[in-house]
Design a protein around this motif. Structure first.
Motif: not given
Lengths: 265, 249
Positions: B46-57
């Motif tokens: 869950v953390r990996s998805f969340g942090l990846a989303g914040i990074y990409i956007f």
């Protein structure tokens, strides 16, 4: 009216094409291949864990249906593992489900993955050593390895109490106890790690206490004709001076039929 | 300089496309709630998805806002009005940089708040290490803003966007390339090794793969990263000012 008819015909065409698309997709599902590890690492902007997690969501669905072979799942698992070897869920889920696919060649693979996951997953997940131990016990009949992994599961942080009690008391039944003590003696002798040796010592003490208490219960029965109703009766009747302290902190009690065991939850 | 920063900030946050990207970012963050169900509550995933989303956007917003920041002013000729005041071109550059930085940091913080809420909702408590990772992301965005202002001072938005995207990929690949080149050895290894020292090495900002497993970085490492960012910002902004000064408007 004519236009509405044409639109309806076109919509029917859309529905038929969608149906065909779903069928084609279903047909090609098994040949779906993920990109290689290097390709993913090149384009994921360093988001290896997220890429591994995403791949796992897609891959895990295949696991219960491996009737046609294990290789594809293994390839995907290896890619996920190389992207983030610390992710615990892929190990835990695989080691739990793979042996139940009932193919003998997969038991060893499950224990290999379990062993790897026990070492690499961060934070440690009790499910990995626990199900590895279960595989060793149920399918591979290797009590020594099972005891080793049950011990790790029982000492993992956040392990549920039921699992902890079960794991630390693997081989507790009076008929198996002699064998269990022998296993822990073998682990003690064969291991070079001090922590493993210390734990092995604890198990030997734990099961030896149970054996001593059981022997005294038998003597009690021979003397009084009945089993003691409470473990403390052994002290009251001066069979022993005190109940030895268990290295794992369990308390002992009498069960039906004069069996000495650990107190329930 | 601060008034330029204020104007740049206001312009940036008034941009409708910014809101569109931000909404997608927030939707992605909320999507992690659904993904959490699929991962059977594995908080690391869950953390990996969340942090990846914040990074990409966050990076999309940075590149989108930064690629045209100076160029647009020149094209619209609003820069003539600014430069008619007693203000140096250097201050204009720094003002633009600060304004953009505030706008980008604000959007990243908005996404971070949603992320923190989701992690707390999933039983992960306050994700302090996740916050450190987001702080490093903001540092990376800061470096990127400075770089984009440099690009924007002499090239078109399209070229700035393409160049920055290339550098984004190269910056994250440098460590891997150096490791691969090490196996080949010789001059190739040396070339890539030197390149990894000179080019913006962005993998040092990426601790996402660690923090999801509750592994942090030392305070000393954090200081080195902050120092690295500051030095690069100065290099980019001084270069941008030099180019901007020579540019005929």
């Amino acid at each position: 009216m004519k236009k509405i008819f044409i639109i309806c015909i076109l919509l029917l065409g859309v529905v038929l094409l969608q149906k065909e698309y779903v069928f084609q997709k279903h047909k090609t599902f098994k040949s779906r291949v993920f990109a290689s590890e290097n390709l993913i690492k090149t384009f994921d902007l360093g988001l290896h864990s997220a890429a591994a997690s995403f791949m796992w969501i897609n891959t895990r669905g295949e696991l219960p249906f491996l009737s046609e072979g294990y290789q594809k799942f293994k390839n995907d698992f290896d890619v996920i593992n190389s992207l983030d070897a610390k992710l615990s869920t892929p190990y835990a889920y695989t080691v739990m489900v793979l042996p139940t696919t009932q193919y003998e060649d997969r038991f060893n693979e499950a224990t290999r993955i379990g062993g790897e996951g026990t070492q690499k997953a961060v934070p440690a997940n009790w499910k990995i050593p626990f199900y590895t131990a279960v595989t060793y016990h149920l399918y591979l009949k290797d009590s020594q390895k099972a005891a080793y992994y049950f011990d790790i599961a029982g000492h993992t942080e956040d392990v549920p109490d039921t699992i902890r009690r079960f794991s630390l008391n693997y081989g507790i039944y009076p008929t198996e106890r002699g064998k269990t003590i022998a296993i822990w003696k073998a682990i003690y002798k064969s291991s070079n790690e001090m922590s493993v040796k210390e734990r092995a010592e604890k198990y030997i003490i734990h099961f030896t206490i149970l054996d001593i208490l059981q022997k005294n219960v038998e003597i009690y029965k021979k003397t009084y004709g009945t089993y003691p109703s409470d473990i403390n009766d052994l002290i009251l009747k001066k069979f022993i001076s005190k109940i030895p302290e268990d290295p794992f902190g369990f308390t002992f009690q009498m069960y039906e039929g004069g069996v000495v065991g650990i107190r329930g939850e | 300089m601060l008034s330029i920063a204020k104007i740049t900030f206001r312009e940036a946050i008034r941009d409708r496309i910014l809101y569109t990207i931000l909404i997608f970012g927030i939707l992605f963050a909320l999507l992690t709630l659904f993904l959490a169900q699929l991962t059977v509550g594995d908080l690391a995933m869950v953390r990996s998805f969340g942090l990846a989303g914040i990074y990409i956007f966050g990076m999309i917003i940075t590149i989108f806002l930064g690629s045209s920041v100076v160029y647009r002013e020149i094209e619209k000729k609003t820069l003539y009005f600014v430069l008619s005041k007693p203000i140096s071109r250097g201050r204009v550059i720094v003002g633009k940089f600060l304004g953009l930085l505030f706008a980008v940091a604000l959007t990243t913080i908005c996404m971070a708040l949603i992320y923190l809420f989701i992690i707390a909702y999933e039983g992960g408590g306050i994700d302090v290490l996740g916050l450190v990772s987001i702080l490093l992301q903001i540092l990376e965005e800061t470096l990127f803003i400075a770089m984009l202002i440099l690009f924007s001072s002499f090239s078109t938005p399209l070229i700035s966007t393409i160049s920055s995207l290339l550098l984004l990929f190269v910056g994250h690949l440098l460590d891997t390339v150096v490791k691969s080149a090490e196996q080949i050895g010789g001059a190739i290894h040396q070339i890539f090794l030197y390149a990894s020292y000179i080019l913006p090495n962005l993998e040092k900002f990426n601790i996402r793969n660690l923090v999801i497993h509750d592994i942090g970085i030392s305070f000393e490492t954090l200081l080195v990263i902050i120092g690295y960012t500051i030095l690069y910002i100065f290099i980019f902004l001084i270069s941008a000012e030099a180019i901007f000064k020579k540019r005929e408007l």
